[in-house]
Motif scaffolding. Structure first.
Motif, PDB file in Angstrom:
ATOM      1  N   GLY A  34       0.774  -1.229   0.000  1.00  0.00           N
ATOM      2  CA  GLY A  34       0.000   0.000   0.000  1.00  0.00           C
ATOM      3  C   GLY A  34       0.802   1.274   0.000  1.00  0.00           C
ATOM      4  O   GLY A  34       0.232   2.360  -0.032  1.00  0.00           O
ATOM      5  N   ALA A  35       2.133   1.170   0.013  1.00  0.00           N
ATOM      6  CA  ALA A  35       2.977   2.363   0.088  1.00  0.00           C
ATOM      7  C   ALA A  35       3.746   2.554  -1.212  1.00  0.00           C
ATOM      8  O   ALA A  35       3.747   1.703  -2.096  1.00  0.00           O
ATOM      9  CB  ALA A  35       3.945   2.260   1.255  1.00  0.00           C
ATOM     10  N   MET A  36       4.415   3.697  -1.321  1.00  0.00           N
ATOM     11  CA  MET A  36       5.321   3.962  -2.423  1.00  0.00           C
ATOM     12  C   MET A  36       6.739   4.020  -1.874  1.00  0.00           C
ATOM     13  O   MET A  36       7.015   4.755  -0.934  1.00  0.00           O
ATOM     14  CB  MET A  36       4.973   5.279  -3.115  1.00  0.00           C
ATOM     15  N   GLN A  37       7.640   3.219  -2.447  1.00  0.00           N
ATOM     16  CA  GLN A  37       9.042   3.220  -2.057  1.00  0.00           C
ATOM     17  C   GLN A  37       9.891   3.676  -3.223  1.00  0.00           C
ATOM     18  O   GLN A  37       9.654   3.302  -4.371  1.00  0.00           O
ATOM     19  CB  GLN A  37       9.482   1.812  -1.638  1.00  0.00           C
ATOM     20  N   LEU A  38      10.890   4.494  -2.931  1.00  0.00           N
ATOM     21  CA  LEU A  38      11.850   4.902  -3.953  1.00  0.00           C
ATOM     22  C   LEU A  38      12.933   3.834  -4.076  1.00  0.00           C
ATOM     23  O   LEU A  38      13.423   3.329  -3.070  1.00  0.00           O
ATOM     24  CB  LEU A  38      12.479   6.250  -3.596  1.00  0.00           C
ATOM     25  N   ILE A  39      13.290   3.500  -5.302  1.00  0.00           N
ATOM     26  CA  ILE A  39      14.288   2.463  -5.544  1.00  0.00           C
ATOM     27  C   ILE A  39      15.328   2.967  -6.537  1.00  0.00           C
ATOM     28  O   ILE A  39      15.102   3.949  -7.253  1.00  0.00           O
ATOM     29  CB  ILE A  39      13.648   1.164  -6.081  1.00  0.00           C
ATOM     30  N   ASP A  40      16.485   2.287  -6.572  1.00  0.00           N
ATOM     31  CA  ASP A  40      17.518   2.663  -7.529  1.00  0.00           C
ATOM     32  C   ASP A  40      17.385   1.833  -8.801  1.00  0.00           C
ATOM     33  O   ASP A  40      16.516   0.964  -8.920  1.00  0.00           O
ATOM     34  CB  ASP A  40      18.918   2.529  -6.912  1.00  0.00           C
ATOM     35  N   GLU A  41      18.261   2.100  -9.761  1.00  0.00           N
ATOM     36  CA  GLU A  41      18.146   1.446 -11.054  1.00  0.00           C
ATOM     37  C   GLU A  41      18.335  -0.062 -10.965  1.00  0.00           C
ATOM     38  O   GLU A  41      17.637  -0.827 -11.632  1.00  0.00           O
ATOM     39  CB  GLU A  41      19.154   2.045 -12.042  1.00  0.00           C
ATOM     40  N   ALA A  42      19.261  -0.495 -10.099  1.00  0.00           N
ATOM     41  CA  ALA A  42      19.503  -1.934  -9.952  1.00  0.00           C
ATOM     42  C   ALA A  42      18.266  -2.642  -9.403  1.00  0.00           C
ATOM     43  O   ALA A  42      17.883  -3.723  -9.873  1.00  0.00           O
ATOM     44  CB  ALA A  42      20.696  -2.168  -9.036  1.00  0.00           C
ATOM     45  N   ARG A  43      17.626  -2.034  -8.416  1.00  0.00           N
ATOM     46  CA  ARG A  43      16.412  -2.611  -7.847  1.00  0.00           C
ATOM     47  C   ARG A  43      15.291  -2.615  -8.892  1.00  0.00           C
ATOM     48  O   ARG A  43      14.496  -3.566  -8.971  1.00  0.00           O
ATOM     49  CB  ARG A  43      15.993  -1.796  -6.622  1.00  0.00           C
ATOM     50  N   ALA A  44      15.235  -1.570  -9.706  1.00  0.00           N
ATOM     51  CA  ALA A  44      14.233  -1.508 -10.765  1.00  0.00           C
ATOM     52  C   ALA A  44      14.405  -2.664 -11.747  1.00  0.00           C
ATOM     53  O   ALA A  44      13.429  -3.318 -12.137  1.00  0.00           O
ATOM     54  CB  ALA A  44      14.333  -0.167 -11.499  1.00  0.00           C
ATOM     55  N   GLU A  45      15.633  -2.933 -12.133  1.00  0.00           N
ATOM     56  CA  GLU A  45      15.892  -4.036 -13.056  1.00  0.00           C
ATOM     57  C   GLU A  45      15.510  -5.377 -12.435  1.00  0.00           C
ATOM     58  O   GLU A  45      14.949  -6.251 -13.097  1.00  0.00           O
ATOM     59  CB  GLU A  45      17.359  -4.028 -13.473  1.00  0.00           C
ATOM     60  N   VAL A  50      11.456 -10.149 -11.954  1.00  0.00           N
ATOM     61  CA  VAL A  50      10.765 -11.128 -11.108  1.00  0.00           C
ATOM     62  C   VAL A  50       9.261 -10.890 -10.961  1.00  0.00           C
ATOM     63  O   VAL A  50       8.555 -11.743 -10.418  1.00  0.00           O
ATOM     64  CB  VAL A  50      11.401 -11.181  -9.696  1.00  0.00           C
ATOM     65  N   MET A  51       8.740  -9.753 -11.444  1.00  0.00           N
ATOM     66  CA  MET A  51       7.342  -9.420 -11.171  1.00  0.00           C
ATOM     67  C   MET A  51       6.346 -10.126 -12.089  1.00  0.00           C
ATOM     68  O   MET A  51       5.145 -10.042 -11.879  1.00  0.00           O
ATOM     69  CB  MET A  51       7.132  -7.905 -11.255  1.00  0.00           C
ATOM     70  N   GLY A  52       6.815 -10.828 -13.087  1.00  0.00           N
ATOM     71  CA  GLY A  52       5.905 -11.547 -13.963  1.00  0.00           C
ATOM     72  C   GLY A  52       5.381 -10.669 -15.083  1.00  0.00           C
ATOM     73  O   GLY A  52       5.885  -9.571 -15.338  1.00  0.00           O
ATOM     74  N   GLN A  53       4.343 -11.169 -15.772  1.00  0.00           N
ATOM     75  CA  GLN A  53       3.796 -10.459 -16.916  1.00  0.00           C
ATOM     76  C   GLN A  53       3.305  -9.077 -16.509  1.00  0.00           C
ATOM     77  O   GLN A  53       2.586  -8.925 -15.526  1.00  0.00           O
ATOM     78  CB  GLN A  53       2.651 -11.251 -17.538  1.00  0.00           C
ATOM     79  N   ALA A  54       3.703  -8.065 -17.268  1.00  0.00           N
ATOM     80  CA  ALA A  54       3.405  -6.688 -16.895  1.00  0.00           C
ATOM     81  C   ALA A  54       2.724  -5.935 -18.030  1.00  0.00           C
ATOM     82  O   ALA A  54       2.878  -6.269 -19.213  1.00  0.00           O
ATOM     83  CB  ALA A  54       4.685  -5.963 -16.497  1.00  0.00           C
ATOM     84  N   THR A  55       1.976  -4.915 -17.647  1.00  0.00           N
ATOM     85  CA  THR A  55       1.356  -3.996 -18.584  1.00  0.00           C
ATOM     86  C   THR A  55       2.028  -2.638 -18.422  1.00  0.00           C
ATOM     87  O   THR A  55       2.187  -2.153 -17.296  1.00  0.00           O
ATOM     88  CB  THR A  55      -0.154  -3.846 -18.292  1.00  0.00           C
ATOM     89  N   ILE A  56       2.447  -2.022 -19.518  1.00  0.00           N
ATOM     90  CA  ILE A  56       3.149  -0.742 -19.471  1.00  0.00           C
ATOM     91  C   ILE A  56       2.194   0.368 -19.892  1.00  0.00           C
ATOM     92  O   ILE A  56       1.640   0.342 -20.993  1.00  0.00           O
ATOM     93  CB  ILE A  56       4.398  -0.764 -20.370  1.00  0.00           C
ATOM     94  N   ILE A  57       1.979   1.317 -18.978  1.00  0.00           N
ATOM     95  CA  ILE A  57       1.017   2.393 -19.188  1.00  0.00           C
ATOM     96  C   ILE A  57       1.638   3.698 -18.688  1.00  0.00           C
ATOM     97  O   ILE A  57       2.226   3.733 -17.609  1.00  0.00           O
ATOM     98  CB  ILE A  57      -0.293   2.150 -18.402  1.00  0.00           C
ATOM     99  N   ALA A 112      17.545   7.469 -17.323  1.00  0.00           N
ATOM    100  CA  ALA A 112      16.423   7.127 -18.197  1.00  0.00           C
ATOM    101  C   ALA A 112      15.115   7.670 -17.632  1.00  0.00           C
ATOM    102  O   ALA A 112      15.024   8.070 -16.470  1.00  0.00           O
ATOM    103  CB  ALA A 112      16.339   5.611 -18.337  1.00  0.00           C
ATOM    104  N   THR A 113      14.087   7.678 -18.474  1.00  0.00           N
ATOM    105  CA  THR A 113      12.752   8.077 -18.038  1.00  0.00           C
ATOM    106  C   THR A 113      12.317   7.229 -16.839  1.00  0.00           C
ATOM    107  O   THR A 113      12.558   6.028 -16.786  1.00  0.00           O
ATOM    108  CB  THR A 113      11.749   7.901 -19.200  1.00  0.00           C
ATOM    109  N   ALA A 114      11.674   7.878 -15.887  1.00  0.00           N
ATOM    110  CA  ALA A 114      11.262   7.213 -14.653  1.00  0.00           C
ATOM    111  C   ALA A 114      10.221   6.144 -14.929  1.00  0.00           C
ATOM    112  O   ALA A 114       9.441   6.233 -15.872  1.00  0.00           O
ATOM    113  CB  ALA A 114      10.703   8.239 -13.672  1.00  0.00           C
ATOM    114  N   ARG A 115      10.219   5.132 -14.077  1.00  0.00           N
ATOM    115  CA  ARG A 115       9.183   4.110 -14.149  1.00  0.00           C
ATOM    116  C   ARG A 115       8.785   3.688 -12.746  1.00  0.00           C
ATOM    117  O   ARG A 115       9.600   3.706 -11.821  1.00  0.00           O
ATOM    118  CB  ARG A 115       9.593   2.913 -15.000  1.00  0.00           C
ATOM    119  N   CYS A 116       7.501   3.358 -12.594  1.00  0.00           N
ATOM    120  CA  CYS A 116       6.963   2.926 -11.309  1.00  0.00           C
ATOM    121  C   CYS A 116       6.431   1.511 -11.465  1.00  0.00           C
ATOM    122  O   CYS A 116       5.582   1.248 -12.319  1.00  0.00           O
ATOM    123  CB  CYS A 116       5.833   3.852 -10.863  1.00  0.00           C
ATOM    124  N   PHE A 117       6.922   0.604 -10.642  1.00  0.00           N
ATOM    125  CA  PHE A 117       6.471  -0.782 -10.655  1.00  0.00           C
ATOM    126  C   PHE A 117       5.288  -0.888  -9.696  1.00  0.00           C
ATOM    127  O   PHE A 117       5.444  -0.730  -8.483  1.00  0.00           O
ATOM    128  CB  PHE A 117       7.607  -1.716 -10.260  1.00  0.00           C
TER     129      PHE A 117
END
Length: 333
Positions: A34-45, A50-57, A112-117
């Motif tokens: 339920g929260a938002m956490q800031l992560i670095d590029e390595a964590r983003a990758e 590992v998150m499975g099938q994703a939709t990009i919006i 790179a452009t920001a992304r939120c998982f």
């Protein structure tokens, strides 16, 4: 000057990478539901793998609000930073395709452009892990004075308080807006965000930088450091010259102005699929209502209609006709 925009939003320009998951995955990956956490590029990758099938919006809290307002007929603009890369071009295209004005030049180098998982559990709750990337490059130089002066309402995304340079952009826009006689709104964004910047947010409220405050009840309790909703609302009522708009999920919303409090019920929804963007679209409806001269209660009703649409499907951009839904609810936009 005649306003050419009803709403100008300053926020993080982010592309959402969304996937359905379960509680066990959240525990295994050590993320706070339920929260938002800031992560670095390595964590983003890592999460992407590992998150499975994703939709990009295309997403981003403030951008979602700008889009929702535009789809309700408001003249909306957005100020945020992307990189000149594939996701940055996707973000800009999606935004302008809905009629939102977006003139900020993309960065030609740097992150790179920001992304939120966005991880959505079966109960519809969303957990966000955000790599800010190019967002952090937003600066005061990206805030065009004439554009700000032309906007009747300037809406500031609380998440934008994280990148230091963006704070200056934030303050510059608020100062210009008030100098032009326009209104400034802030959304608190997230209870963890409030924990990081409580004193600064209270400072903005009390030094006259803000005219409107958007918060959900959890964020409001965090702001006033209380576990009791009534205590938090009582504290909000003590703030001078501030319109408070407080959402309470299925319990609807409250509009607080001094001693006056108006309660508006939530709009019915058949099934809660994904709560991502509910607060963003509520703010979109409320601000679009202000642009149309609706009273505060009807502004909140319009916000509730927009929020109900967004939680009925995956993703934080509307799929239904918001104007038609508003008309069905008896609201003119």
């Amino acid at each position: 000057m005649t306003a050419s925009l009803d709403l100008l939003v300053l926020g993080n320009a982010i592309v959402d990478v969304m996937a359905r998951t379960d509680e066990a995955f959240l525990v295994r990956e050590g993320v706070h539901k339920g929260a938002m956490q800031l992560i670095d590029e390595a964590r983003a990758e890592h999460l992407f793998q590992v998150m499975g099938q994703a939709t990009i919006i295309s997403g981003g809290s403030g951008a979602n609000t700008a889009v929702g307002a535009a789809l309700l007929g408001a003249r909306a603009g957005f100020v945020g930073k992307v990189r000149d890369d594939e996701l940055g071009r996707l973000f800009a295209h999606d935004l302008t395709a809905t009629g939102v004005r977006f003139d900020v030049a993309p960065a030609s180098e740097g992150p790179a452009t920001a992304r939120c998982f966005v991880l959505v559990t079966p109960d519809g709750e969303r957990t966000m892990n955000t790599y800010l990337g190019a967002c952090q490059g937003l600066s005061a130089s990206d805030v065009d004075e004439e554009t700000v002066r032309s906007a009747r309402h300037v809406y500031l995304e609380g998440y934008l308080w994280d990148p230091p340079a963006a704070k200056e952009a934030f303050r510059k826009a608020a100062k210009i807006a008030h100098g032009a006689g326009n209104k400034v709104a802030l959304t608190l964004s997230d209870a963890f965000c409030v924990d990081r910047y409580r004193d600064e947010f209270l400072g903005l409220i009390r030094d006259g930088s803000l005219d409107i405050l958007f918060a959900n009840i959890h964020e409001l309790k965090s702001l006033y450091q209380t576990a009791d909703a009534d205590t938090a609302l009582a504290a909000l009522r003590q703030e001078k010259n501030l319109l408070g708009v407080v959402t309470r999920s299925e319990d609807g919303a409250l509009v607080v102005s001094g001693d006056e409090t108006k309660s508006v019920p939530a709009s019915p929804v058949r099934e809660v699929v994904d709560t991502t963007g509910a607060g963003d679209l509520f703010a979109a409806g409320f601000l679009a209502g202000l642009a149309r001269g609706l009273d505060h209660a009807d502004c909140a009703r319009l916000g509730a209609v927009a929020a109900a649409e967004i939680i009925s499907h995956l993703g934080a951009r509307p799929q239904g006709d918001l104007k038609a839904l508003a008309a069905q609810a008896g609201l003119k936009v």
